[in-house]
Motif scaffolding. Structure first.
Motif, PDB file in Angstrom:
ATOM      1  N   GLN A   1       0.836  -1.180   0.000  1.00 30.42           N
ATOM      2  CA  GLN A   1       0.000   0.000   0.000  1.00 30.42           C
ATOM      3  C   GLN A   1       0.883   1.247   0.000  1.00 30.42           C
ATOM      4  OE1 GLN A   1      -2.360  -0.702   3.511  1.00 30.42           O
ATOM      5  NE2 GLN A   1      -4.093  -1.352   2.284  1.00 30.42           N
ATOM      6  N   PRO A   2       0.455   2.302  -0.674  1.00 33.15           N
ATOM      7  CA  PRO A   2       1.287   3.501  -0.750  1.00 33.15           C
ATOM      8  C   PRO A   2       1.353   4.214   0.598  1.00 33.15           C
ATOM      9  CG  PRO A   2      -0.856   3.917  -1.700  1.00 33.15           C
ATOM     10  CD  PRO A   2      -0.798   2.451  -1.409  1.00 33.15           C
ATOM     11  N   VAL A   3       2.495   4.785   0.880  1.00 32.86           N
ATOM     12  CA  VAL A   3       2.650   5.651   2.040  1.00 32.86           C
ATOM     13  C   VAL A   3       2.478   7.090   1.565  1.00 32.86           C
ATOM     14  CG1 VAL A   3       4.214   6.433   3.858  1.00 32.86           C
ATOM     15  CG2 VAL A   3       4.200   4.019   3.170  1.00 32.86           C
ATOM     16  N   LEU A   4       1.512   7.775   2.125  1.00 31.80           N
ATOM     17  CA  LEU A   4       1.186   9.114   1.651  1.00 31.80           C
ATOM     18  C   LEU A   4       2.156  10.145   2.226  1.00 31.80           C
ATOM     19  CD1 LEU A   4      -2.699   8.995   2.008  1.00 31.80           C
ATOM     20  CD2 LEU A   4      -1.285   8.373   0.055  1.00 31.80           C
ATOM     21  N   PRO A   5       2.546  11.096   1.414  1.00 31.73           N
ATOM     22  CA  PRO A   5       3.439  12.153   1.907  1.00 31.73           C
ATOM     23  C   PRO A   5       2.699  13.096   2.844  1.00 31.73           C
ATOM     24  CG  PRO A   5       2.755  12.631  -0.324  1.00 31.73           C
ATOM     25  CD  PRO A   5       2.204  11.268  -0.008  1.00 31.73           C
ATOM     26  N   GLU A   6       3.460  13.854   3.614  1.00 27.85           N
ATOM     27  CA  GLU A   6       2.898  14.845   4.522  1.00 27.85           C
ATOM     28  C   GLU A   6       3.509  16.207   4.224  1.00 27.85           C
ATOM     29  OE1 GLU A   6       2.213  11.889   8.367  1.00 27.85           O
ATOM     30  OE2 GLU A   6       3.846  13.360   8.354  1.00 27.85           O
ATOM     31  N   PHE A   7       2.717  17.213   4.463  1.00 28.40           N
ATOM     32  CA  PHE A   7       3.217  18.577   4.242  1.00 28.40           C
ATOM     33  C   PHE A   7       3.585  19.205   5.588  1.00 28.40           C
ATOM     34  CE2 PHE A   7       3.869  22.533   2.280  1.00 28.40           C
ATOM     35  CZ  PHE A   7       3.328  23.527   3.093  1.00 28.40           C
ATOM     36  N   THR A   8       4.804  19.719   5.656  1.00 24.29           N
ATOM     37  CA  THR A   8       5.279  20.398   6.863  1.00 24.29           C
ATOM     38  C   THR A   8       5.393  21.891   6.577  1.00 24.29           C
ATOM     39  OG1 THR A   8       6.552  18.439   7.495  1.00 24.29           O
ATOM     40  CG2 THR A   8       7.121  20.529   8.584  1.00 24.29           C
ATOM     41  N   ALA A   9       4.624  22.678   7.277  1.00 23.05           N
ATOM     42  CA  ALA A   9       4.639  24.129   7.035  1.00 23.05           C
ATOM     43  C   ALA A   9       5.961  24.743   7.485  1.00 23.05           C
ATOM     44  CB  ALA A   9       3.482  24.786   7.789  1.00 23.05           C
ATOM     45  N   GLY A  10       6.363  25.790   6.802  1.00 30.62           N
ATOM     46  CA  GLY A  10       7.617  26.454   7.133  1.00 30.62           C
ATOM     47  C   GLY A  10       7.408  27.686   8.014  1.00 30.62           C
ATOM     48  N   HIS A  11       8.484  28.463   8.256  1.00 32.37           N
ATOM     49  CA  HIS A  11       8.441  29.698   9.050  1.00 32.37           C
ATOM     50  C   HIS A  11       8.906  30.853   8.166  1.00 32.37           C
ATOM     51  CE1 HIS A  11       7.782  27.401  12.733  1.00 32.37           C
ATOM     52  NE2 HIS A  11       8.730  26.572  12.285  1.00 32.37           N
ATOM     53  N   PHE A  12       8.206  31.968   8.248  1.00 35.13           N
ATOM     54  CA  PHE A  12       8.533  33.102   7.393  1.00 35.13           C
ATOM     55  C   PHE A  12       9.924  33.643   7.732  1.00 35.13           C
ATOM     56  CE2 PHE A  12       4.682  33.346   5.177  1.00 35.13           C
ATOM     57  CZ  PHE A  12       3.662  33.018   6.051  1.00 35.13           C
ATOM     58  N   ASP A  13      10.773  33.647   6.729  1.00 37.61           N
ATOM     59  CA  ASP A  13      12.132  34.166   6.877  1.00 37.61           C
ATOM     60  C   ASP A  13      12.589  34.594   5.491  1.00 37.61           C
ATOM     61  OD1 ASP A  13      14.863  34.607   7.128  1.00 37.61           O
ATOM     62  OD2 ASP A  13      15.063  33.076   8.691  1.00 37.61           O
ATOM     63  N   LYS A  14      12.860  35.868   5.324  1.00 36.93           N
ATOM     64  CA  LYS A  14      13.186  36.420   4.011  1.00 36.93           C
ATOM     65  C   LYS A  14      14.433  35.791   3.433  1.00 36.93           C
ATOM     66  CE  LYS A  14      13.719  40.872   1.662  1.00 36.93           C
ATOM     67  NZ  LYS A  14      13.733  42.338   1.849  1.00 36.93           N
ATOM     68  N   ASP A  15      15.387  35.409   4.275  1.00 36.98           N
ATOM     69  CA  ASP A  15      16.645  34.856   3.788  1.00 36.98           C
ATOM     70  C   ASP A  15      16.545  33.382   3.406  1.00 36.98           C
ATOM     71  OD1 ASP A  15      17.892  37.301   4.186  1.00 36.98           O
ATOM     72  OD2 ASP A  15      18.341  36.826   6.286  1.00 36.98           O
ATOM     73  N   GLU A  16      15.521  32.725   3.836  1.00 33.68           N
ATOM     74  CA  GLU A  16      15.372  31.298   3.530  1.00 33.68           C
ATOM     75  C   GLU A  16      13.990  31.039   2.921  1.00 33.68           C
ATOM     76  OE1 GLU A  16      18.250  29.372   6.936  1.00 33.68           O
ATOM     77  OE2 GLU A  16      16.106  29.494   7.312  1.00 33.68           O
ATOM     78  N   VAL A  17      13.790  31.593   1.745  1.00 31.17           N
ATOM     79  CA  VAL A  17      12.483  31.521   1.084  1.00 31.17           C
ATOM     80  C   VAL A  17      12.064  30.074   0.826  1.00 31.17           C
ATOM     81  CG1 VAL A  17      11.189  32.153  -0.993  1.00 31.17           C
ATOM     82  CG2 VAL A  17      12.811  33.762   0.019  1.00 31.17           C
ATOM     83  N   SER A  18      13.014  29.283   0.445  1.00 29.33           N
ATOM     84  CA  SER A  18      12.671  27.896   0.115  1.00 29.33           C
ATOM     85  C   SER A  18      12.100  27.160   1.315  1.00 29.33           C
ATOM     86  CB  SER A  18      13.902  27.171  -0.400  1.00 29.33           C
ATOM     87  OG  SER A  18      13.591  25.825  -0.701  1.00 29.33           O
ATOM     88  N   LYS A  19      12.692  27.426   2.504  1.00 23.49           N
ATOM     89  CA  LYS A  19      12.223  26.749   3.701  1.00 23.49           C
ATOM     90  C   LYS A  19      10.861  27.268   4.145  1.00 23.49           C
ATOM     91  CE  LYS A  19      16.860  25.781   5.487  1.00 23.49           C
ATOM     92  NZ  LYS A  19      17.799  26.001   6.614  1.00 23.49           N
ATOM     93  N   LEU A  20      10.566  28.536   3.789  1.00 23.18           N
ATOM     94  CA  LEU A  20       9.315  29.122   4.258  1.00 23.18           C
ATOM     95  C   LEU A  20       8.082  28.384   3.737  1.00 23.18           C
ATOM     96  CD1 LEU A  20      10.107  32.948   3.990  1.00 23.18           C
ATOM     97  CD2 LEU A  20      10.039  31.538   6.048  1.00 23.18           C
TER      98      LEU A  20
END
Length: 566
Positions: free
Chosen positions: A234-253
């Motif tokens: 059976q497939p294992v479903l992915p999960e979404f982890t929300a980021g934190h607003f930080d102008k220098d780390e847009v990708s992580k946000l």
């Protein structure tokens, strides 16, 4: 082809065959059975019901003694012998068996394996395939939620996060593509396994009916095994982890998509259960005979038909077709296009005007909706349970005249015609065309006017064809199986249905020769459930969940319910 009406084998007796004498290999009616068991010469004979009969050993001459038939099996050499062969030195001291007994065991084994495939392996693998489709929907739902979360994060960061949003969505799309690719591969695994089972099923059927019984003692036959159902994860479903607003780390946000640290579970394959049996010991039948006989369901044809109740359908002058819905409600129609929804008390719930005639042009789906053909506009409409009518399928140049919603998988079978041609088309439950059936393997036309249609428990498509004067039966792949052309001189097939035992029940609408015929799923005639003396022109018929028949009359607005199984 359907076989001839089965009669008693006693000389000058033309009554229905119901029993069988295994030692004599003779068909018997009830009266001749009683006389057979009273006779001093045959009173100790084993007499069973016809369906429980032991197969008669095909007649074959001995290779060494051409004037004698083989009737003994040498267990040590695994070869058939005649009575004279057993005195030959080659078989001195060898163990010998009754060849007819061993032949019956082989045939019983074939029947057992066929039952396993039909009742367990096919249904289980199809269930796993259905589970995969449900997982696909769950993955789509989960990925939709993840995409919405990503978009919500991006909106709060405005133009600063637009560029990163695109990257994250692409990542989600690739994950979904990978998951769906894996599930599609699993689905293909079960499709291949189903094809293998169907091929194996045909092999066992061919061995069961083979005339050269020597093949049943060959290495090829002994090596026939049913492969295990493939395991998938059976497939294992992915999960979404929300980021934190930080102008220098847009990708992580915008967070990340991860799989939980969970090992995928194997899909659950249900264990094969032994089929329940309910057999009666008849005459001198032994417990071993019961164990080696066919597996019998707890229901069987009754010797008589009992009227359970009767109700009327308001708004129709003839009941040409009946579709049973939920909660004891039904739809009925006449040849003038009136389609009425009613309960069993005769209260009208809904009535619409259609272009339908005296044909099976409506059916209830697995969801409880009614779908019906509109021959004038060449469409199939849907009536939802809130009584709204919507267009469902367009049939192009073909005029749809009969329809059936599968109880197996929800597929929709439609009988269609156009000038000089006829066919049966299969749609899935979303309305996508997936199969057309028009000709047999010799390129001969199967249909002329398929005006009633249904599906059997084994997936066979059963059609009443008025212009062919026959019931046309094909398997689920569209390959022709047999025609049934009735028992009298005239046969006008109208309403048709099947029951939980695989019986095919069809109305013979021939004036002066009316009947309700019942045949088995191989085309063998079983009985006339209703004849002219009991009934006047049956037209529409369907079976409910309690194994009762609802039969509509041609000349009245009456539907009569019958009990015909015991």
């Amino acid at each position: 082809m359907a076989q001839h009406y089965l009669v008693c084998g006693t000389e000058d007796c033309k009554r229905n065959c119901q029993f069988y004498c295994n030692p004599c290999h003779q068909r018997l009616c009830k009266r001749c059975r009683d006389e057979h068991q009273k006779s001093q010469d045959t009173k100790d004979h084993e007499v069973v019901t016809y369906k429980q009969r032991k197969p008669q050993l095909p007649e074959e001459k001995c290779n060494l003694h051409p004037k004698r038939n083989v009737e003994i099996l040498c267990k040590d050499c695994n070869v058939p012998l005649c009575a004279k062969c057993i005195f030959m030195k080659e078989h001195a001291g060898h163990q010998l068996d009754d060849l007819e007994e061993k032949y019956a065991e082989k045939v019983a084994f074939c029947r057992s394996e066929i039952s396993k495939i039909q009742e367990h392996y096919l249904s289980t693998s199809q269930g796993l395939k259905k589970e995969i489709k449900e997982d696909v929907m769950e993955i789509k739902k989960t990925m939709d939620n993840i995409r919405n979360s990503i978009k919500a994060e991006a909106d709060s960061l405005k133009e600063l996060v637009d560029r990163v949003t695109s990257d994250k969505l692409e990542q989600a799309n690739k994950i979904e593509e990978t998951l769906l690719k894996t599930l599609n591969s699993q689905e293909k695994t079960y499709e291949d396994y189903t094809e293998y089972l169907e091929k194996l099923l045909k092999e066992f059927h061919s061995y069961k009916s083979i005339t050269n019984f020597r093949v049943l003692f060959s290495d090829d036959f002994e090596n026939l095994k049913i492969q295990s159902i493939p395991e998938t994860t059976q497939p294992v479903l992915p999960e979404f982890t929300a980021g934190h607003f930080d102008k220098d780390e847009v990708s992580k946000l915008l967070g990340s998509i991860n799989f939980p640290n969970i090992k995928p579970d194997n899909r659950r394959i249900k264990p094969m259960e032994k089929a329940s049996t309910q057999l009666k010991l008849t005459g001198k039948q032994t417990r071993r005979d019961v164990e080696e006989s066919d597996v019998k369901p707890t229901l069987s044809l009754s010797s008589s038909v009992t009227k359970v109740r009767e109700y009327t359908v308001p708004g129709v002058d003839r009941v040409c077709h009946v579709s049973l819905g939920k909660s004891g409600r039904l739809w009925a129609s006449n040849e003038s296009g009136n389609l009425v929804h009613t309960d069993l008390q005769g209260d009208q719930l809904q009535k619409i005007r259609t272009s339908g005639r005296d044909e099976g042009y409506h059916t209830v789906t697995q969801d409880g909706d009614l779908i019906y053909t509109d021959r004038k506009n060449k469409v199939i409409n849907r009536i939802k349970q809130d009584k709204t009518v919507t267009e469902f399928i367009r049939t192009g140049d073909w005029v749809p005249i009969s329809i059936h919603s599968s109880h197996i998988n929800g597929d929709i079978l439609v009988g269609m015609i156009k000038i000089g041609e006829a066919k049966v088309t299969r749609y899935n439950k979303t309305g996508k065309e997936i199969q057309n059936i028009q000709r047999d393997n010799k390129e001969q036309e199967l249909y002329k006017y398929p005006h009633y249609i249904t599906e059997n428990i084994n997936g066979d498509i059963c059609t009443s064809d008025l212009h062919k004067d026959a019931v046309v039966v094909v398997n689920k792949s569209g390959q022709h199986r047999f025609y049934y052309t009735g028992q009298g001189s005239k046969f006008y097939p109208y309403g048709i249905c099947t029951d939980l035992l695989g019986h095919i029940i069809v109305c013979n609408g021939c004036f002066g020769n009316n009947s309700l015929d019942i045949i088995d799923q191989d085309g063998q005639f079983l009985s006339l459930l209703l004849t002219l003396q009991q009934w006047i022109q049956p037209c529409g018929v369907c079976a409910d969940d309690e194994s009762h028949l609802h039969v509509g009359q041609w000349k009245t607005k009456t539907v009569t319910v019958y009990k015909y199984l015991q």
